[in-house]
Write an enzyme that holds these catalytic residues in place. Structure first.
Site, PDB file in Angstrom:
ATOM      1  N   LYS A  78       0.849  -1.197   0.000  1.00 56.35           N
ATOM      2  CA  LYS A  78       0.000   0.000   0.000  1.00 56.35           C
ATOM      3  C   LYS A  78       0.885   1.247   0.000  1.00 56.35           C
ATOM      4  O   LYS A  78       1.924   1.273   0.680  1.00 56.35           O
ATOM      5  CB  LYS A  78      -0.909  -0.041   1.242  1.00 56.35           C
ATOM      6  CG  LYS A  78      -1.979   1.038   1.294  1.00 56.35           C
ATOM      7  CD  LYS A  78      -2.894   0.855   2.518  1.00 56.35           C
ATOM      8  CE  LYS A  78      -3.985   1.926   2.572  1.00 56.35           C
ATOM      9  NZ  LYS A  78      -4.916   1.744   3.714  1.00 56.35           N
ATOM     10  N   SER A 158      -9.977   2.015   2.648  1.00 54.72           N
ATOM     11  CA  SER A 158      -9.021   2.723   1.824  1.00 54.72           C
ATOM     12  C   SER A 158      -8.014   1.809   1.130  1.00 54.72           C
ATOM     13  O   SER A 158      -7.367   2.255   0.189  1.00 54.72           O
ATOM     14  CB  SER A 158      -8.270   3.745   2.676  1.00 54.72           C
ATOM     15  OG  SER A 158      -7.482   3.093   3.656  1.00 54.72           O
ATOM     16  N   SER A 182     -10.359  -0.294   6.928  1.00 49.55           N
ATOM     17  CA  SER A 182      -9.758  -0.222   5.589  1.00 49.55           C
ATOM     18  C   SER A 182      -9.073  -1.480   5.092  1.00 49.55           C
ATOM     19  O   SER A 182      -8.690  -1.533   3.930  1.00 49.55           O
ATOM     20  CB  SER A 182      -8.761   0.935   5.528  1.00 49.55           C
ATOM     21  OG  SER A 182      -9.465   2.131   5.363  1.00 49.55           O
TER      22      SER A 182
HETATM   23  N1  GLN Z   1     -13.388   4.456   5.935  1.00 49.43           N
HETATM   24  C1  GLN Z   1     -12.832   4.872   7.183  1.00 49.43           C
HETATM   25  C2  GLN Z   1     -12.395   6.309   7.089  1.00 49.43           C
HETATM   26  O1  GLN Z   1     -12.556   6.895   6.075  1.00 49.43           O
HETATM   27  C3  GLN Z   1     -11.719   3.991   7.610  1.00 49.43           C
HETATM   28  C4  GLN Z   1     -10.482   4.251   6.874  1.00 49.43           C
HETATM   29  C5  GLN Z   1      -9.354   3.388   7.328  1.00 49.43           C
HETATM   30  O2  GLN Z   1      -9.545   2.369   7.997  1.00 49.43           O
HETATM   31  N2  GLN Z   1      -8.166   3.827   6.992  1.00 49.43           N
HETATM   32  O3  GLN Z   1     -11.905   6.878   8.018  1.00 49.43           O
END
Ligand code: GLN
Length: 493
Positions: A78, A158, A182
């Site tokens: 990532k 994400s 995410s």
């Molecule tokens: N979708 C969540 C957010 O936007 C979690 C994102 C994540 O776990 N990095 O904060």
């Protein structure tokens, strides 16, 4: 060997050790798959030279007979991980051109074990998002499609690039990170396995910070066994991260006995949400029956503060993000705005941040700054922290009463269309089943368990006791075996 890209990590490891293939052959097969995957937009920085050099070194090591499990395994990383000399932009324009001088502890550990990096993977900007639509590199497209439709679906976010790459067989496994879901939500949307370890299990050093008290990295793979192997290689104490735990790392793979007789699985009633699709409900019931059949005791439990988790998360995460992102000011990293005559340092900060951050990140910085401001600190931030303590206590009480693991759906829906144009709040609702786990610092795993009527994957989530990733993966392996999820996306890209 044919179809090297269809192997699991476990299968590739065994084939490498048996001399049935080589790391170089595995790597070339995956580099070809990556090169032909432009339509998915999963890989955003390609590192074939590094991959080839690592593969050759891995083959030499395998020949000597002292290769760790991840030796010669092609992975994707990532973009949130700092990788030495390789673009690491966290999906953001503000880190344009940033190539770190250092290696994150996790990638360093993996490379020491001989893992092969194919490149960096797309993601929501600074890991903020649930659809991979906030990335400066553009959307990632889910390799899965619904029925006969060719509408482009989100892989989730994400870690959307990581999920798409693993599901599309561009790599054998990928690194993701999970602050509120995410790893688990994109895993569920793409029919793969993803585990967020206990907070402190893996070092955060060199991983671009979003919300430091919630962030954890974890593996995304095509099997539970692979998650166990990959996680072990990522884990361990790191003196450079004061929140990393000084605990021995068990052999998670050896804990996959498939035996869960006598274990107690909690089914939390608060996760039965109004308006949840019937198919998700049914999947949850089926998962419950699979565990009961395998000899577990099923117990209805209550986690009474669940409904406050999402609001608390969306106060705490932006608060920490607003502080963490203050360092992107045009002075130290990446992008700096062109200045007009007479502009001073303030204009430089303002223009750089206005140009460099996308709308979702700007929203989080504003929310975070607001909830931390002198007049509102108690009303929002401190209250959210108190709620967080109560959520953690809900879980502690359940475990103290004898629950070994908790089964819930991973997401309230299957993958939706890119461009669905959700409001921010609708988008945040994707995380309703996952954020509780980060707030409580617990391990959580998403495992694919079925297809909906459109033929799209759906996942179940298991939540475990602190440091019990091995036990948790073992329960997940029972679901994996009984659900027998073998579907894969048709190749259209
Ligand atoms: N979708 C969540 C957010 O936007 C979690 C994102 C994540 O776990 N990095 O904060």
């Amino acid at each position: 060997m044919s179809n090297l890209t269809d192997l699991t990590i476990a299968g590739a490891r065994d084939a490498l050790r048996a001399g049935e293939t080589t790391a170089v052959a595995l790597t070339e097969a995956h580099l070809d798959a990556v090169a032909a995957s432009g339509a998915l937009n999963a890989f955003v920085h390609h590192t074939p030279e590094i991959a080839r050099a690592q593969a050759e070194a891995a083959d030499a090591r395998i020949a000597r007979g002292d290769a760790p499990d991840m030796c010669g395994i092609p992975i994707g990383v990532k973009d949130l991980f700092c990788t030495k000399g390789v673009a690491s932009q966290a999906g953001s324009a503000i880190l344009d051109g940033f190539k770190p001088e250092y290696e994150s502890t996790i990638t360093d550990q993996l490379f020491r074990d001989g893992a092969v990096m194919l490149g960096k993977l797309n993601m929501d900007e600074f890991a903020m998002g649930s659809s991979n639509e906030t990335s400066t590199y553009g959307d990632v497209v889910n390799p899965w499609r619904a029925g006969n439709s060719d509408a482009a679906l989100t892989p989730g976010g994400s870690s959307g690039g990581s999920a798409a790459a693993v599901a599309a067989r561009l790599c054998l496994g990928a690194l993701g990170t999970d602050t509120g879901g995410s790893i688990r939500q994109p895993a569920a949307f793409t029919g793969i396995t993803g585990i967020k370890p206990t907070y402190g299990r893996c070092s955060r050093w060199g991983v671009v910070a979003f919300a430091s008290s919630l962030d954890q990295a974890g593996p995304m793979t095509r099997s539970v066994r692979d998650a166990a192997i990959f996680l072990r290689a990522m884990s361990g104490h790191d003196p450079k991260d004061s929140t990393s735990a000084d605990l021995a790392v068990p052999d998670f793979e050896a804990m996959l006995t498939g035996d869960i007789k006598g274990q107690t699985i909690g089914i939390p009633r608060e996760y039965r949400m109004e308006g949840m699709p019937e198919e998700i409900e049914t999947l949850w019931t089926e998962g419950t029956e699979m565990l009961r059949d395998a000899g577990a005791e099923i117990r209805d439990i209550s986690l009474p503060h669940t409904k406050y988790a999402l609001p608390a998360y969306y106060v705490i995460a932006p608060a920490e993000a607003s502080s963490n992102l203050a360092r992107y000011d045009g002075v130290r990293f990446g992008h700096r705005a062109a200045l007009d005559q007479g502009d001073g340092i303030t204009e430089m900060y303002e223009k750089t941040r206005a140009e460099g951050f996308g709308p979702e990140v700007q929203r989080r910085v504003m929310v975070g700054t607001y909830v931390l401001s002198a007049g509102f600190y108690d009303a929002y931030y401190n209250r959210a922290r108190r709620v967080r303590t109560l959520i953690k206590k809900d879980f502690e009480d359940a475990f103290a009463a004898g629950v070994d693991a908790i089964l819930t759906p991973a997401t309230p829906s299957s993958a939706f269309e890119l461009g669905a144009n959700f409001t921010p709040i609708q988008m945040y609702l994707n995380d309703v089943f996952t954020v509780t786990v980060n707030l409580a610092g617990l391990p959580g795993v998403a495992v694919p368990a079925g297809l909906d009527r459109r033929g799209l994957p759906m996942g179940l989530q298991l939540i475990g006791k602190p440091w019990d990733e091995g036990g948790l993966l073992n329960v997940a392996s029972v679901i994996e075996a009984r659900a027998g999820f073998v579907a894969r996306p048709d190749k259209w890209w």
